[in-house]
Scaffold this active site. Structure first.
Site, PDB file in Angstrom:
ATOM      1  N   CYS A 162       0.742  -1.186   0.048  1.00 27.67           N
ATOM      2  CA  CYS A 162      -0.078   0.033  -0.012  1.00 27.67           C
ATOM      3  C   CYS A 162       0.715   1.263  -0.134  1.00 27.67           C
ATOM      4  CB  CYS A 162      -1.077   0.079   1.243  1.00 27.67           C
ATOM      5  SG  CYS A 162      -1.902  -1.353   1.146  1.00 27.67           S
ATOM      6  N   HIS A 296      -2.058   8.424   5.793  1.00 25.34           N
ATOM      7  CA  HIS A 296      -2.349   6.904   5.442  1.00 25.34           C
ATOM      8  C   HIS A 296      -3.892   6.654   5.857  1.00 25.34           C
ATOM      9  CE1 HIS A 296      -1.550   3.410   3.390  1.00 25.34           C
ATOM     10  NE2 HIS A 296      -1.580   2.590   4.559  1.00 25.34           N
ATOM     11  N   HIS A 330      -9.744   2.418  -0.021  1.00 26.50           N
ATOM     12  CA  HIS A 330      -8.262   2.261  -0.070  1.00 26.50           C
ATOM     13  C   HIS A 330      -7.974   1.661  -1.352  1.00 26.50           C
ATOM     14  CE1 HIS A 330      -4.344   1.133   0.880  1.00 26.50           C
ATOM     15  NE2 HIS A 330      -4.220   0.738   1.987  1.00 26.50           N
ATOM     16  N   PHE A 389       1.748  -3.284   3.911  1.00 26.10           N
ATOM     17  CA  PHE A 389       2.007  -4.656   4.485  1.00 26.10           C
ATOM     18  C   PHE A 389       3.389  -5.032   4.047  1.00 26.10           C
ATOM     19  CE2 PHE A 389      -2.520  -7.015   4.284  1.00 26.10           C
ATOM     20  CZ  PHE A 389      -2.892  -6.257   5.258  1.00 26.10           C
TER      21      PHE A 389
END
Length: 401
Positions: A162, A296, A330, A389
């Protein structure tokens, strides 16, 4: 720090669940409009919300065999076309050897992979399209953009989950700073709204089937999205020589790795903090110079708590914070590029957009999150955070130009 420190942003383009262009996306984010909705393709799953792109613009001019492109590549091309228009760049007029393409794509062409796997299972190997791999491999968004533009400089895809879109910006910045190119076309693109990918995130308990609610007391996961964001970056001298539009500057970049867990952030955010401090140091600014933060802000319990703690430690003057994921969901590898572009737009408009979905801020999070409506803020410097991640951290400092 001189006005020409860093690299110049001369073009922007966006394709998101809010619409097929920059204007529609910026309007939705500025208004705090939620785009998540029940997704018919996910109706049999435990989690059925998504922020899907309904209308992907066709490549312009139309590419041969464009129908074989994965949606991620089509979105990327559409965002890049907008960015080039904004930058007033004509690929026919540039030196192709001095143009780089850097993309952030975390999962590759999963729609193409899904179609090929279905055909293989039903009808055997002969039924699989010869375009399977050229649609599926993660580098193919980059390769397609470079082919479409005739760009012959360095071309590469980065995959930091991400954080990919933000990592692509940092990588492009390095190519420009080392004089390997004059122009870098950056694009983050992902189209991951498929039953298998959604199931994978659901099994990790990362998704919400209610809403994306960054920093809210009731947050319980993110809403998966798809989209693309593109930025044209140039060396300042090159931009000045062609009287290019100067939208903003990428003044600093910092990156780090948690080396902690495959999916969970470090609970103290030590290395996310290190990336943020490195980006500020490279920009030549003090923490107190940061006027707002594009967080984020995924709407996960641990992720939002970690990020809020880092911001509270590094930026004790409590600048306004926003998260676009409340409105847009997202979009994984595309998120960092989309949110950097939104940060540029916020700087230029003198506002910090609200965090859609936030109605009751978690009192444990000691940051000033904008909610309800956009807040007028005149900003010289803003920070855009991206965490992925695997412990990937990437922070971009965007400066008014």
């Amino acid at each position: 720090m001189t006005r020409d420190a860093g690299v110049v942003v001369t073009g922007l383009g966006l394709v998101t669940s809010a619409g097929p262009d920059t204007e529609s996306t910026w309007a939705a984010v500025r208004e705090g409009r939620v785009t998540a909705r029940p997704d018919p393709e996910l109706r049999d799953l435990a989690t059925s919300l998504s922020c899907r792109v309904d209308d992907v613009p066709a490549p312009r001019p139309r590419l041969p065999r464009a129908a074989h492109l994965d949606p991620a590549a089509r979105m990327g091309l559409a965002a890049v076309a907008q960015a080039l228009d904004t930058a007033k760049l004509d690929p026919a007029a540039w030196d192709p050897a001095r143009v780089a393409v850097v993309t952030g794509c975390s999962v590759g062409g999963v729609h193409t992979q899904r179609a090929a796997a279905t055909r293989f299972a039903a009808d055997g190997p002969a039924s699989v399209s010869p375009y399977f791999l050229t649609g599926y491999l993660p580098n193919m968004v980059c390769a397609t953009v470079a082919l479409h533009l005739g760009a012959c400089g360095p071309t590469l895809n980065v995959a930091t989950a991400c954080a990919s879109g933000a990592t692509a910006i940092g990588t492009a910045r390095d190519l420009l700073a080392s004089d390997q190119c004059d122009i870098a076309v950056v694009c983050g693109a992902d189209a991951s709204v498929t039953p298998l990918i959604v199931t994978g995130f659901a099994q990790l308990r990362a998704l919400s089937d209610v809403a994306s609610r960054p920093f809210d007391r009731a947050r319980d996961g993110f809403v998966i999205a798809e989209g693309a964001g593109a930025l044209v970056l140039e060396r300042p001298a090159h931009a000045a020589a062609r009287s290019a539009p100067r939208l903003a500057r990428i003044a600093g970049y910092g990156a780090s790795s948690d080396a902690h867990h495959l999916v969970a952030p470090h609970p103290e955010g030590r290395h996310a903090e290190r990336a943020l401090r490195a980006a500020l140091a490279e920009a030549g600014i003090a923490p107190g110079d940061v006027d707002h933060v594009n967080a984020h802000g995924t709407s996960t319990l641990r992720g939002d708590a970690m990020e809020a703690a880092v911001l509270a430690r590094v930026l004790p003057h409590r600048p306004p914070v926003t998260s676009a994921k409340g409105a847009l969901g997202h979009s994984l590898g595309a998120a960092g590029a989309i949110e950097a572009a939104l940060t540029v737009l916020a700087l230029r408009a003198d506002v910090v957009p609200p965090t859609a979905g936030l109605t009751d801020q978690d009192p444990a999070l000691d940051i000033d999150v904008v909610a309800g409506r956009a807040r007028p803020v005149s900003s010289a410097f803003a920070v855009s955070n991206s965490f992925g991640f695997g412990g990937h951290n990437a922070v971009v400092v965007v400066a008014r130009d």
